[in-house]
Design a protein around this motif. Structure first.
Motif, PDB file in Angstrom:
ATOM      1  N   GLN A  31       0.829  -1.194   0.000  1.00 39.43           N
ATOM      2  CA  GLN A  31       0.000   0.000   0.000  1.00 39.43           C
ATOM      3  C   GLN A  31       0.871   1.254   0.000  1.00 39.43           C
ATOM      4  OE1 GLN A  31      -3.354  -0.534  -0.316  1.00 39.43           O
ATOM      5  NE2 GLN A  31      -2.626  -2.656  -0.395  1.00 39.43           N
ATOM      6  N   PRO A  32       0.519   2.262  -0.807  1.00 40.49           N
ATOM      7  CA  PRO A  32       1.302   3.503  -0.817  1.00 40.49           C
ATOM      8  C   PRO A  32       1.152   4.268   0.497  1.00 40.49           C
ATOM      9  CG  PRO A  32      -0.693   3.742  -2.122  1.00 40.49           C
ATOM     10  CD  PRO A  32      -0.607   2.292  -1.743  1.00 40.49           C
ATOM     11  N   ASP A  33       2.177   5.004   0.846  1.00 41.48           N
ATOM     12  CA  ASP A  33       2.184   5.839   2.037  1.00 41.48           C
ATOM     13  C   ASP A  33       1.621   7.211   1.665  1.00 41.48           C
ATOM     14  OD1 ASP A  33       2.798   7.579   4.124  1.00 41.48           O
ATOM     15  OD2 ASP A  33       4.660   6.543   4.624  1.00 41.48           O
ATOM     16  N   PRO A  34       0.504   7.626   2.248  1.00 44.83           N
ATOM     17  CA  PRO A  34      -0.097   8.929   1.902  1.00 44.83           C
ATOM     18  C   PRO A  34       0.861  10.098   2.098  1.00 44.83           C
ATOM     19  CG  PRO A  34      -1.628   7.608   3.182  1.00 44.83           C
ATOM     20  CD  PRO A  34      -0.319   6.891   3.219  1.00 44.83           C
ATOM     21  N   ASP A  35       1.709  10.026   3.115  1.00 44.51           N
ATOM     22  CA  ASP A  35       2.670  11.114   3.356  1.00 44.51           C
ATOM     23  C   ASP A  35       3.685  11.195   2.220  1.00 44.51           C
ATOM     24  OD1 ASP A  35       1.425  11.737   5.738  1.00 44.51           O
ATOM     25  OD2 ASP A  35       2.786  10.533   6.962  1.00 44.51           O
ATOM     26  N   GLU A  36       4.143  10.039   1.747  1.00 48.39           N
ATOM     27  CA  GLU A  36       5.095  10.031   0.638  1.00 48.39           C
ATOM     28  C   GLU A  36       4.436  10.513  -0.653  1.00 48.39           C
ATOM     29  OE1 GLU A  36       8.316   9.484   0.610  1.00 48.39           O
ATOM     30  OE2 GLU A  36       8.341   9.167   2.783  1.00 48.39           O
ATOM     31  N   GLU A  37       3.172  10.154  -0.841  1.00 47.10           N
ATOM     32  CA  GLU A  37       2.446  10.629  -2.016  1.00 47.10           C
ATOM     33  C   GLU A  37       2.312  12.144  -1.993  1.00 47.10           C
ATOM     34  OE1 GLU A  37      -0.511   7.171  -3.548  1.00 47.10           O
ATOM     35  OE2 GLU A  37      -1.171   8.230  -1.749  1.00 47.10           O
ATOM     36  N   ALA A  38       1.968  12.684  -0.824  1.00 49.34           N
ATOM     37  CA  ALA A  38       1.827  14.132  -0.695  1.00 49.34           C
ATOM     38  C   ALA A  38       3.169  14.828  -0.920  1.00 49.34           C
ATOM     39  CB  ALA A  38       1.279  14.475   0.694  1.00 49.34           C
ATOM     40  N   LYS A  39       4.238  14.209  -0.440  1.00 43.81           N
ATOM     41  CA  LYS A  39       5.583  14.778  -0.598  1.00 43.81           C
ATOM     42  C   LYS A  39       5.980  14.871  -2.063  1.00 43.81           C
ATOM     43  CE  LYS A  39      10.423  13.774   0.545  1.00 43.81           C
ATOM     44  NZ  LYS A  39      11.338  12.816   1.239  1.00 43.81           N
ATOM     45  N   VAL A  40       5.761  13.790  -2.817  1.00 38.17           N
ATOM     46  CA  VAL A  40       6.163  13.803  -4.222  1.00 38.17           C
ATOM     47  C   VAL A  40       5.271  14.728  -5.041  1.00 38.17           C
ATOM     48  CG1 VAL A  40       4.760  11.859  -5.077  1.00 38.17           C
ATOM     49  CG2 VAL A  40       6.994  12.303  -6.077  1.00 38.17           C
ATOM     50  N   MET A  41       4.009  14.858  -4.655  1.00 36.45           N
ATOM     51  CA  MET A  41       3.106  15.777  -5.345  1.00 36.45           C
ATOM     52  C   MET A  41       3.568  17.223  -5.172  1.00 36.45           C
ATOM     53  SD  MET A  41       0.452  14.516  -7.036  1.00 36.45           S
ATOM     54  CE  MET A  41      -0.842  15.739  -6.899  1.00 36.45           C
ATOM     55  N   LYS A  42       3.898  17.594  -3.947  1.00 31.90           N
ATOM     56  CA  LYS A  42       4.341  18.963  -3.659  1.00 31.90           C
ATOM     57  C   LYS A  42       5.635  19.267  -4.399  1.00 31.90           C
ATOM     58  CE  LYS A  42       5.434  22.063   0.194  1.00 31.90           C
ATOM     59  NZ  LYS A  42       5.548  22.183   1.681  1.00 31.90           N
ATOM     60  N   MET A  43       6.547  18.322  -4.381  1.00 32.21           N
ATOM     61  CA  MET A  43       7.827  18.475  -5.061  1.00 32.21           C
ATOM     62  C   MET A  43       7.616  18.647  -6.565  1.00 32.21           C
ATOM     63  SD  MET A  43      10.580  15.426  -5.528  1.00 32.21           S
ATOM     64  CE  MET A  43       9.369  14.600  -6.590  1.00 32.21           C
ATOM     65  N   ALA A  44       6.729  17.829  -7.140  1.00 31.55           N
ATOM     66  CA  ALA A  44       6.491  17.860  -8.577  1.00 31.55           C
ATOM     67  C   ALA A  44       5.819  19.156  -9.016  1.00 31.55           C
ATOM     68  CB  ALA A  44       5.641  16.661  -8.984  1.00 31.55           C
TER      69      ALA A  44
END
Length: 215
Positions: A31-44
């Motif tokens: 399962q993906p980590d929501p915090d990591e998803e949010a981190k990569v979204m902000k970075m992108a």
């Protein structure tokens, strides 16, 4: 005897709990980590806003924990002019933020331009994928705002052909004829070709019948 049964049940319980723990851990790892998803979204979002005029980050994040991609999390962006969908992620080796815009754009372009020739050469029983090596393209040091065309770049695409049938004696000749046509018609200057076969049952044949060619 009662004591034996008691310890047997205790041991069985420990095994069940251990197995359940392993199953839960495996489930969590998938399962993906929501915090990591949010981190990569902000970075992108910051990265795309700075480097691309006509691209936007979508709400989707690709999570890969199977090693299919050079990243675990990547934001998905789309260029509104070309329609190119590409990934933005952190290079795990360098910590640098990178994108796959140019390789994705070239893969889309080559896929489209060779479609008719593949249908003519191999008929309906074929599927194919076009891949460009991202690191090789990155070394070209081309700006995403002014990318070069794949026709002028000294980088070869890899074309993976899968023929959904048994091998035939003239397959190599057929592939070489197709390769020559690509060159003669200025569709591609160079490429690495891999041909695999799937049996009638759908199983991939891995008995040395595949072909590796290049031009």
């Amino acid at each position: 005897m009662k004591r034996y049964l008691k310890w047997l049940l205790v041991g069985f319980g420990v095994i069940v709990i251990g197995v359940a723990g392993l199953v839960f851990a495996f489930y969590r790892s998938m399962q993906p980590d929501p915090d990591e998803e949010a981190k990569v979204m902000k970075m992108a979002e910051s990265y795309v806003l700075e480097r691309f005029k006509d691209a936007e980050v979508t709400e989707d994040v690709l999570f890969d924990n199977m090693g299919n991609f050079p990243f675990e999390y990547a934001a998905i962006a789309v260029d509104s002019v070309t329609g190119t969908e590409f990934y933005v992620y952190e290079n795990e080796s360098t910590g640098e933020i990178v994108d796959t815009f140019l390789s994705s754009k070239w893969e889309d372009a080559v896929t489209e331009v060779i479609e008719d020739s593949i249908d003519t050469a191999f008929g309906a029983d074929v599927t194919y994928i076009v891949l460009y090596d991202e690191e090789s393209i990155r070394q070209l040091d081309v700006s995403s705002a002014n990318p070069i065309a794949y026709q002028t770049a000294d980088v070869s695409p890899t074309i993976l052909l899968t023929l959904h049938r048994e091998p035939e004696a003239d397959d190599e000749e057929r592939v070489r004829t197709w390769m020559s046509a690509l060159q003669e018609n200025d569709i591609l200057k160079r490429a690495e070709i891999r041909v695999d076969y799937t049996a009638k049952s759908g199983e991939l044949l891995d008995d040395g019948t595949g072909l590796d060619l290049s031009f």
